[in-house]
Design a protein around this motif. Structure first.
Motif, PDB file in Angstrom:
ATOM      1  N   GLY A  40       0.822  -1.199   0.000  1.00 55.76           N
ATOM      2  CA  GLY A  40       0.000   0.000   0.000  1.00 55.76           C
ATOM      3  C   GLY A  40       0.854   1.245   0.000  1.00 55.76           C
ATOM      4  N   THR A  41       0.240   2.345  -0.370  1.00 50.15           N
ATOM      5  CA  THR A  41       0.914   3.635  -0.330  1.00 50.15           C
ATOM      6  C   THR A  41      -0.039   4.675   0.241  1.00 50.15           C
ATOM      7  OG1 THR A  41       0.211   4.315  -2.544  1.00 50.15           O
ATOM      8  CG2 THR A  41       2.284   3.124  -2.391  1.00 50.15           C
ATOM      9  N   SER A  42       0.510   5.670   0.867  1.00 48.79           N
ATOM     10  CA  SER A  42      -0.242   6.832   1.338  1.00 48.79           C
ATOM     11  C   SER A  42       0.579   8.054   1.003  1.00 48.79           C
ATOM     12  CB  SER A  42      -0.463   6.781   2.850  1.00 48.79           C
ATOM     13  OG  SER A  42      -1.268   5.690   3.209  1.00 48.79           O
ATOM     14  N   VAL A  51       4.845  13.924   1.591  1.00 49.38           N
ATOM     15  CA  VAL A  51       5.387  12.716   2.197  1.00 49.38           C
ATOM     16  C   VAL A  51       4.673  11.538   1.555  1.00 49.38           C
ATOM     17  CG1 VAL A  51       5.675  11.359   4.309  1.00 49.38           C
ATOM     18  CG2 VAL A  51       5.914  13.851   4.385  1.00 49.38           C
ATOM     19  N   ARG A  52       5.454  10.663   0.961  1.00 48.78           N
ATOM     20  CA  ARG A  52       4.911   9.457   0.324  1.00 48.78           C
ATOM     21  C   ARG A  52       5.365   8.256   1.145  1.00 48.78           C
ATOM     22  NH1 ARG A  52       6.419   8.504  -5.817  1.00 48.78           N
ATOM     23  NH2 ARG A  52       4.650   9.842  -6.239  1.00 48.78           N
ATOM     24  N   MET A  53       4.398   7.521   1.690  1.00 51.57           N
ATOM     25  CA  MET A  53       4.690   6.374   2.543  1.00 51.57           C
ATOM     26  C   MET A  53       4.322   5.096   1.794  1.00 51.57           C
ATOM     27  SD  MET A  53       3.534   3.944   4.958  1.00 51.57           S
ATOM     28  CE  MET A  53       1.829   4.311   5.158  1.00 51.57           C
ATOM     29  N   MET A  54       5.178   4.076   1.924  1.00 53.26           N
ATOM     30  CA  MET A  54       4.939   2.781   1.287  1.00 53.26           C
ATOM     31  C   MET A  54       5.029   1.676   2.318  1.00 53.26           C
ATOM     32  SD  MET A  54       7.343   3.042  -2.099  1.00 53.26           S
ATOM     33  CE  MET A  54       8.801   3.130  -1.084  1.00 53.26           C
ATOM     34  N   GLU A  55       4.169   0.703   2.185  1.00 52.56           N
ATOM     35  CA  GLU A  55       4.256  -0.524   2.968  1.00 52.56           C
ATOM     36  C   GLU A  55       4.613  -1.630   1.989  1.00 52.56           C
ATOM     37  OE1 GLU A  55       1.094   0.084   6.532  1.00 52.56           O
ATOM     38  OE2 GLU A  55       0.258  -0.462   4.566  1.00 52.56           O
ATOM     39  N   ILE A  56       5.680  -2.362   2.304  1.00 50.34           N
ATOM     40  CA  ILE A  56       6.133  -3.392   1.374  1.00 50.34           C
ATOM     41  C   ILE A  56       6.366  -4.717   2.098  1.00 50.34           C
ATOM     42  CG2 ILE A  56       7.229  -1.654  -0.101  1.00 50.34           C
ATOM     43  CD1 ILE A  56       9.946  -2.857   0.841  1.00 50.34           C
TER      44      ILE A  56
END
Length: 120
Positions: A40-42, A51-56
């Motif tokens: 996912g990304t936010s 601010v770009r957040m990624m869950e990997i």
């Protein structure tokens, strides 16, 4: 699962255009050929700071390489270039790597709630 975030500044007065670009681009393929997954990304923005957040799940370098090859991401990054405070070179792997090394935020902590199941 791991979380990562990058930050960058956009030029004053361009926030609405940048917001639209970031909210409406086509999503990338979520899984790399070797099985690493972008979960996912936010994206957050305030006063020109994005601010770009990624869950990997998997290797960050593999995910970044995969994303850099995605046409939708390439188009988004190309369109964002004119709105950035600091120029960047995303045309080569070395340029992209330099940008991400500079833009990567330090992960300080993650807290996750743990809920116990209620007995019957």
């Amino acid at each position: 699962m791991e979380r990562y975030a990058i930050s960058f500044q956009v030029k004053p007065g361009t926030e609405a255009v940048v917001r639209d670009l970031l909210a409406n681009y086509s999503p990338p393929e979520w899984t790399t050929p070797d099985g690493a997954r972008l979960l996912g990304t936010s994206i957050f923005m305030k006063d020109g700071l994005v601010v770009r957040m990624m869950e990997i799940d998997g290797s960050l370098p593999r995910i970044m390489t995969h994303l850099a090859r995605q046409p939708a991401i390439q188009e988004l990054e190309r369109r964002l270039d004119e709105f950035l405070v600091e120029p960047r070179d995303m045309s080569s792997p070395a340029g992209a790597r330099a940008f991400f090394q500079k833009a990567m935020m330090e992960h300080v902590t993650t807290r996750v709630a743990v809920f116990e199941e209620q007995g019957a």
